[in-house]
Design a protein around this motif. Sequence first.
Motif, PDB file in Angstrom:
ATOM      1  N   LEU A 173      37.671  76.427 -72.110  1.00 20.87           N
ATOM      2  CA  LEU A 173      38.415  75.227 -72.460  1.00 20.87           C
ATOM      3  C   LEU A 173      37.522  73.995 -72.401  1.00 20.87           C
ATOM      4  O   LEU A 173      37.767  73.014 -73.103  1.00 20.87           O
ATOM      5  N   HIS A 174      36.478  74.041 -71.581  1.00 23.32           N
ATOM      6  CA  HIS A 174      35.513  72.947 -71.526  1.00 23.32           C
ATOM      7  C   HIS A 174      34.613  73.011 -72.762  1.00 23.32           C
ATOM      8  O   HIS A 174      33.835  73.955 -72.920  1.00 23.32           O
ATOM      9  N   LYS A 175      34.724  72.036 -73.614  1.00 24.69           N
ATOM     10  CA  LYS A 175      34.010  72.053 -74.889  1.00 24.69           C
ATOM     11  C   LYS A 175      32.499  72.135 -74.708  1.00 24.69           C
ATOM     12  O   LYS A 175      31.800  72.807 -75.484  1.00 24.69           O
ATOM     13  N   SER A 176      31.973  71.491 -73.689  1.00 18.94           N
ATOM     14  CA  SER A 176      30.523  71.456 -73.478  1.00 18.94           C
ATOM     15  C   SER A 176      29.942  72.839 -73.176  1.00 18.94           C
ATOM     16  O   SER A 176      28.741  73.056 -73.339  1.00 18.94           O
ATOM     17  N   ASN A 177      30.787  73.768 -72.741  1.00 19.79           N
ATOM     18  CA  ASN A 177      30.303  75.112 -72.403  1.00 19.79           C
ATOM     19  C   ASN A 177      30.445  76.112 -73.546  1.00 19.79           C
ATOM     20  O   ASN A 177      30.047  77.267 -73.406  1.00 19.79           O
ATOM     21  N   THR A 178      30.988  75.670 -74.672  1.00 23.29           N
ATOM     22  CA  THR A 178      31.331  76.598 -75.753  1.00 23.29           C
ATOM     23  C   THR A 178      30.127  77.351 -76.296  1.00 23.29           C
ATOM     24  O   THR A 178      30.153  78.579 -76.412  1.00 23.29           O
ATOM     25  N   GLU A 179      29.062  76.644 -76.641  1.00 28.91           N
ATOM     26  CA  GLU A 179      27.906  77.302 -77.248  1.00 28.91           C
ATOM     27  C   GLU A 179      27.240  78.279 -76.291  1.00 28.91           C
ATOM     28  O   GLU A 179      26.788  79.353 -76.704  1.00 28.91           O
ATOM     29  N   TYR A 180      27.161  77.911 -75.018  1.00 28.76           N
ATOM     30  CA  TYR A 180      26.562  78.814 -74.030  1.00 28.76           C
ATOM     31  C   TYR A 180      27.362  80.109 -73.923  1.00 28.76           C
ATOM     32  O   TYR A 180      26.799  81.211 -73.958  1.00 28.76           O
ATOM     33  N   VAL A 181      28.687  79.986 -73.806  1.00 29.91           N
ATOM     34  CA  VAL A 181      29.539  81.171 -73.669  1.00 29.91           C
ATOM     35  C   VAL A 181      29.510  82.005 -74.949  1.00 29.91           C
ATOM     36  O   VAL A 181      29.465  83.235 -74.900  1.00 29.91           O
ATOM     37  N   ARG A 182      29.492  81.337 -76.108  1.00 31.05           N
ATOM     38  CA  ARG A 182      29.429  82.067 -77.380  1.00 31.05           C
ATOM     39  C   ARG A 182      28.166  82.913 -77.446  1.00 31.05           C
ATOM     40  O   ARG A 182      28.197  84.066 -77.910  1.00 31.05           O
ATOM     41  N   GLU A 183      27.068  82.375 -76.977  1.00 30.44           N
ATOM     42  CA  GLU A 183      25.813  83.121 -76.982  1.00 30.44           C
ATOM     43  C   GLU A 183      25.865  84.299 -76.016  1.00 30.44           C
ATOM     44  O   GLU A 183      25.354  85.388 -76.309  1.00 30.44           O
ATOM     45  N   GLN A 184      26.496  84.105 -74.858  1.00 29.17           N
ATOM     46  CA  GLN A 184      26.652  85.209 -73.912  1.00 29.17           C
ATOM     47  C   GLN A 184      27.495  86.329 -74.510  1.00 29.17           C
ATOM     48  O   GLN A 184      27.190  87.511 -74.341  1.00 29.17           O
ATOM     49  N   ARG A 185      28.553  85.961 -75.209  1.00 28.13           N
ATOM     50  CA  ARG A 185      29.409  86.964 -75.867  1.00 28.13           C
ATOM     51  C   ARG A 185      28.615  87.741 -76.909  1.00 28.13           C
ATOM     52  O   ARG A 185      28.762  88.952 -77.048  1.00 28.13           O
ATOM     53  N   ARG A 186      27.783  87.023 -77.648  1.00 28.86           N
ATOM     54  CA  ARG A 186      26.977  87.675 -78.678  1.00 28.86           C
ATOM     55  C   ARG A 186      25.985  88.659 -78.051  1.00 28.86           C
ATOM     56  O   ARG A 186      25.776  89.765 -78.582  1.00 28.86           O
ATOM     57  N   GLN A 187      25.391  88.287 -76.944  1.00 32.93           N
ATOM     58  CA  GLN A 187      24.424  89.173 -76.297  1.00 32.93           C
ATOM     59  C   GLN A 187      25.088  90.448 -75.788  1.00 32.93           C
ATOM     60  O   GLN A 187      24.530  91.544 -75.910  1.00 32.93           O
ATOM     61  N   VAL A 188      26.275  90.310 -75.227  1.00 30.55           N
ATOM     62  CA  VAL A 188      27.019  91.498 -74.775  1.00 30.55           C
ATOM     63  C   VAL A 188      27.315  92.405 -75.961  1.00 30.55           C
ATOM     64  O   VAL A 188      27.136  93.635 -75.889  1.00 30.55           O
ATOM     65  N   TYR A 189      27.755  91.815 -77.059  1.00 32.91           N
ATOM     66  CA  TYR A 189      28.051  92.583 -78.274  1.00 32.91           C
ATOM     67  C   TYR A 189      26.805  93.334 -78.751  1.00 32.91           C
ATOM     68  O   TYR A 189      26.866  94.536 -79.055  1.00 32.91           O
ATOM     69  N   GLU A 190      25.687  92.630 -78.822  1.00 31.53           N
ATOM     70  CA  GLU A 190      24.454  93.246 -79.310  1.00 31.53           C
ATOM     71  C   GLU A 190      23.963  94.346 -78.375  1.00 31.53           C
ATOM     72  O   GLU A 190      23.435  95.370 -78.823  1.00 31.53           O
ATOM     73  N   ASP A 191      24.126  94.161 -77.064  1.00 26.99           N
ATOM     74  CA  ASP A 191      23.740  95.199 -76.100  1.00 26.99           C
ATOM     75  C   ASP A 191      24.580  96.460 -76.297  1.00 26.99           C
ATOM     76  O   ASP A 191      24.062  97.585 -76.274  1.00 26.99           O
ATOM     77  N   LEU A 192      25.879  96.276 -76.488  1.00 27.90           N
ATOM     78  CA  LEU A 192      26.763  97.422 -76.699  1.00 27.90           C
ATOM     79  C   LEU A 192      26.443  98.128 -78.013  1.00 27.90           C
ATOM     80  O   LEU A 192      26.405  99.362 -78.081  1.00 27.90           O
ATOM     81  N   LEU A 193      26.198  97.344 -79.044  1.00 31.64           N
ATOM     82  CA  LEU A 193      25.872  97.921 -80.350  1.00 31.64           C
ATOM     83  C   LEU A 193      24.562  98.693 -80.292  1.00 31.64           C
ATOM     84  O   LEU A 193      24.450  99.803 -80.839  1.00 31.64           O
ATOM     85  N   ARG A 194      23.580  98.127 -79.619  1.00 33.32           N
ATOM     86  CA  ARG A 194      22.292  98.803 -79.468  1.00 33.32           C
ATOM     87  C   ARG A 194      22.460 100.105 -78.692  1.00 33.32           C
ATOM     88  O   ARG A 194      21.868 101.141 -79.043  1.00 33.32           O
ATOM     89  N   ALA A 195      23.285 100.085 -77.669  1.00 32.72           N
ATOM     90  CA  ALA A 195      23.480 101.276 -76.836  1.00 32.72           C
ATOM     91  C   ALA A 195      24.123 102.419 -77.618  1.00 32.72           C
ATOM     92  O   ALA A 195      23.641 103.557 -77.571  1.00 32.72           O
TER      93      ALA A 195
END
Length: 294
Positions: free
Chosen positions: A68-90
Amino acid sequence: MTTDERNFRSSYYEKVGCFSVEEKKSLDKLLQDDIRNLAKLKHFVYTYTVPAQQRSLLWSLIMGIMPLHKSNTEYVREQRRQVYEDLLRAVTVMRCVDLDSRSRDLVLYKMWLLENNRLLHSNIRAGAQADDNHFVEIVRTLLDIFDDEVETYWIAKEFYQYTRDLKKECGKLKELTQILLKREDIGLFYRLEKLGLFDINSKLLENWYITCFAGVICETMLVKIWDKVCGGAKKIVVFLFLELVKDIKSLIFDLSSQEELKALIETVKDKDGVIVNKAIKSWHSNNSEVEYAH
């Protein structure tokens, strides 16, 4: 201008993708706030049709995928992407999926199983197979709604969790369905009852409710129902079912089995949104009357 005329214009504008200036400004302000107000975001999706270009962000905020904190959006979005890519790679390294195939829903499904520590282990829990099918149906629908597979994966996971609440309340939802159908069309109720739709052992209606009609209604129209579900409107699936069966009432009276009913209903895509719009209108009209205790 009369109330009916305003409602007609509002409905028409939403159908062609236009929204009132006030609604758009209200949503823009909600999304631009430094700390977004979760209650107000839920109220918006509960009350209005969500513009397509803002739907993924709005759902992600409501579901807790994005902060909900707008300033944290890009950081969290990048973390979500990394989790996705790790799962896809696995799942790729483990050769559990074929990335050259077009079965993107199955790729996301395998990733979901891996994240839940179920990919390499048999699951003998009763109902596990049905639950997995529910997840796959939801993923397939969302892949046709959103372009970004990262956000699709995260939204699918969280929307699936929303449907677990629907599963818990299916008994109440089926009871409400019968009450309203008896009131609105007793003949149709008796016909569906004769087909065994309301039998305690029948899972047909339950499966439609749990998946929020994924794979049944056209995705571009169904998403308007899912907006409401994200806002907390569990009972709206009942109104969608009622409007659906009333629309094909004459055909239902020619059926002789649940299998035929399932096949018939799953051909009703509602591409023009008539059934979905009637369901939303009916849900709004009856909302206060049909509340039940949670």
